[in-house]
Each structure stands twice: as C-alpha cells, then as structure tokens.
Design an enzyme around this catalytic site. Structure first.
Site, PDB file in Angstrom:
ATOM      1  CB  CYS A   3      -0.893  -0.097   1.354  1.00 16.35           C
ATOM      2  SG  CYS A   3      -1.970   1.390   1.542  1.00 16.35           S
ATOM      3  CB  CYS A  56      -3.047   3.781  -5.547  1.00 13.93           C
ATOM      4  SG  CYS A  56      -4.393   2.785  -4.653  1.00 13.93           S
TER       5      CYS A  56
HETATM    6  N1  DGL Z   1      -3.876   0.580  -2.015  1.00 13.48           N
HETATM    7  C1  DGL Z   1      -3.662   1.801  -1.063  1.00 13.48           C
HETATM    8  C2  DGL Z   1      -2.494   2.541  -1.795  1.00 13.48           C
HETATM    9  O1  DGL Z   1      -1.565   2.015  -2.298  1.00 13.48           O
HETATM   10  C3  DGL Z   1      -4.589   2.395  -0.355  1.00 13.48           C
HETATM   11  C4  DGL Z   1      -5.676   3.026  -1.056  1.00 13.48           C
HETATM   12  C5  DGL Z   1      -6.649   3.465   0.049  1.00 13.48           C
HETATM   13  O2  DGL Z   1      -7.113   2.998   0.908  1.00 13.48           O
HETATM   14  O3  DGL Z   1      -7.002   4.620  -0.199  1.00 13.48           O
HETATM   15  O4  DGL Z   1      -2.222   3.660  -1.444  1.00 13.48           O
END
Ligand code: DGL
Length: 260
Positions: free
Chosen positions: A73, A183
């Site tokens: 993430c 993301c």
């Molecule tokens: N998948 C996540 C990222 O890479 C988080 C997305 C989220 O929860 O806003 O930032």
C-alpha cells in the site's frame, strides 16, 4: 527449520496486485495477506489512524510467523513505514510510486502520478520527487473514486471509463509520456487506463520491483505455496473478488475473516 512465509498488508484488496507479482516470481513461497477493508480507504485518513491500523495488522502477521511484511500500500508506506520499522522486529518492504523509473525514462520531461491524497501529501512522497525527479515535471492527481470501484469489484465499464477520463485529463494536457500507478488498487484498472490514454503514454507500477526486493530478502524459497487471504471486512465480498482479481492463483487460496 520451517520455510519462510511472506506477509502482506493493505487497506483492502489492492495489495493483491503486488501479491500477484511476488507470486509469479516466487510460486512456492507461503504467503499470508491481510486486507483492512473494514477501514478502507486509508488514502483519506490521518497518519495517526493509518499507523494504528497497520500496527495492529503487522502485530497479527508477526504472531503468525511471517519472516517479512510487504506493505502493499503506497499510502501506508508513505505515512507509516518508518514508524513500523522502528516499532516491530521484522523487515518491512514498502511500496512507493514508481517515480524513479518513470523519471529516468521520460522523453517529454513530464510524468503523471495517480495516487491517494495520503500519498500525494506525504513527506516521503515529496522527498522521493525531490531526489528522483529533480529535472522532471511531476503532475500529481488524487483519484478517490478508483479505490471504491476496485473494492466493489467494478473493474471495467462506463463508471471506470469516466473516472479514468477525469483523473488523467490534466496529466495528458501537460504532455506526460509516463503515468505512474501510485496506489496498489489501480493496476486492477490498468486495462481501461491504457485504452483511454493516448498510445504514447506508458503506464507503470511498482509491483515487479517489489517482487525482486522480496526475492532478495528471502533465504529459503521452498515453501508449499500456501496462500491465506484474510479481510477485516466482508468475507462474502472477498470470496467474489478473489477469483476476479487473482484468476487461477486465487483458486488455491484459503479465504477468511479476521477481527481485531
Ligand atoms: N492501496 C492503497 C495504496 O496503495 C490504499 C488505497 C486507500 O485505501 O485509499 O495507496
């Protein structure tokens, strides 16, 4: 000695895009993934809340004997990986937007980064731009709608197309030739993104480089390829999403609900 197991954490199912890359490089390694869908999105939450959540998930994964944890993430990496590293005794592999390779390869001198608010506003991200993209114009765009679409299993169709048009317009207008998917949810929308942006734009993410980093940290890659995927959210939704997001790899996965 037991073989090594890799832990993954994310705000939801997005980090499965990273798991796919790690899995294709290391098919026999055991993996334990936890998605915090009950607290998704992280991208609009404060540093304190993100640290509290990822701390809980990391403690749980450590109690399950993982050898290292992939923070799959970008938002959690940018806001909390330094805190995780100073509080827990396992190696953490972070996920950062692929600004470095995009900056090294751009011909127009302009790159776009699609990411969450938490990532774009984070000090670690600003430091990355200063160090990796000194002579490059970096056009950032927060995409709050993307995470919701992926969590709801909407991976293509008119809603995705409209969101992609909205979020990429500024970047296209500025003349970028690279779009960084900053993301881990966004690679699941890659097909629509690539169909909509002009053909001269290359879309990249950091999944493959994270997989190489995990590979370099493991000394024993001889597990039995077990895959456990847990969610703090709705188990039925996870059961619907995993086959769509992971394809054949998801078939052998054990899915369960985790409550902290
Ligand atoms: N998948 C996540 C990222 O890479 C988080 C997305 C989220 O929860 O806003 O930032």
């Amino acid at each position: 000695m037991a073989s090594q197991k890799v832990g993954f954490l994310d705000s939801g199912v997005g980090g499965l895009s990273v798991l796919l890359e790690v899995r294709s490089l290391l098919p026999h390694v055991d993996m334990h993934y936890i998605g915090d869908s009950a607290w998704c999105p992280y991208g609009t939450k404060s540093t304190e809340v993100i640290c509290e959540r990822v701390g809980k998930l990391a403690e749980y994964l450590i109690s399950q004997d993982v050898s290292l944890i992939v923070v799959a993430c970008n938002s959690a990496t940018i806001q909390a990986v330094d805190w995780l590293r100073s509080n827990y005794p396992v190696p953490f592999v972070g996920t950062e937007p692929a600004v470095k390779p995009a900056s090294a390869r751009t011909q127009t001198g302009v790159i776009g980064v699609l990411a969450t608010e938490a990532s774009i506003g984070g000090k670690k991200f600003l430091d990355l731009i200063h160090s990796a993209a000194e002579n490059v114009e970096v056009v950032t765009q927060a995409c709050p709608g993307f995470v919701k679409l992926v969590e709801n299993g909407v991976l293509s169709g008119p809603q995705v197309e409209e969101a992609v048009r909205t979020y990429t317009q500024k970047i296209i207008d500025k003349g970028a030739d690279f779009i960084v998917l900053g993301c881990t949810h966004y690679p699941f929308l890659r097909e629509t993104i690539e169909n909509i942006v002009p053909p001269g734009i290359t879309v990249i993410d950091s999944g493959a480089s994270i997989a190489r980093r995990v590979d370099s940290l493991l000394s024993d890659k001889t597990g039995s390829g077990q895959l456990l995927i847990e969610t703090t959210g709705d188990l039925d939704r996870l059961k619907t999403l995993v086959p769509r997001l992971l394809g054949d790899i998801g078939k052998s996965a054990v899915l369960s609900k985790y409550s902290d």
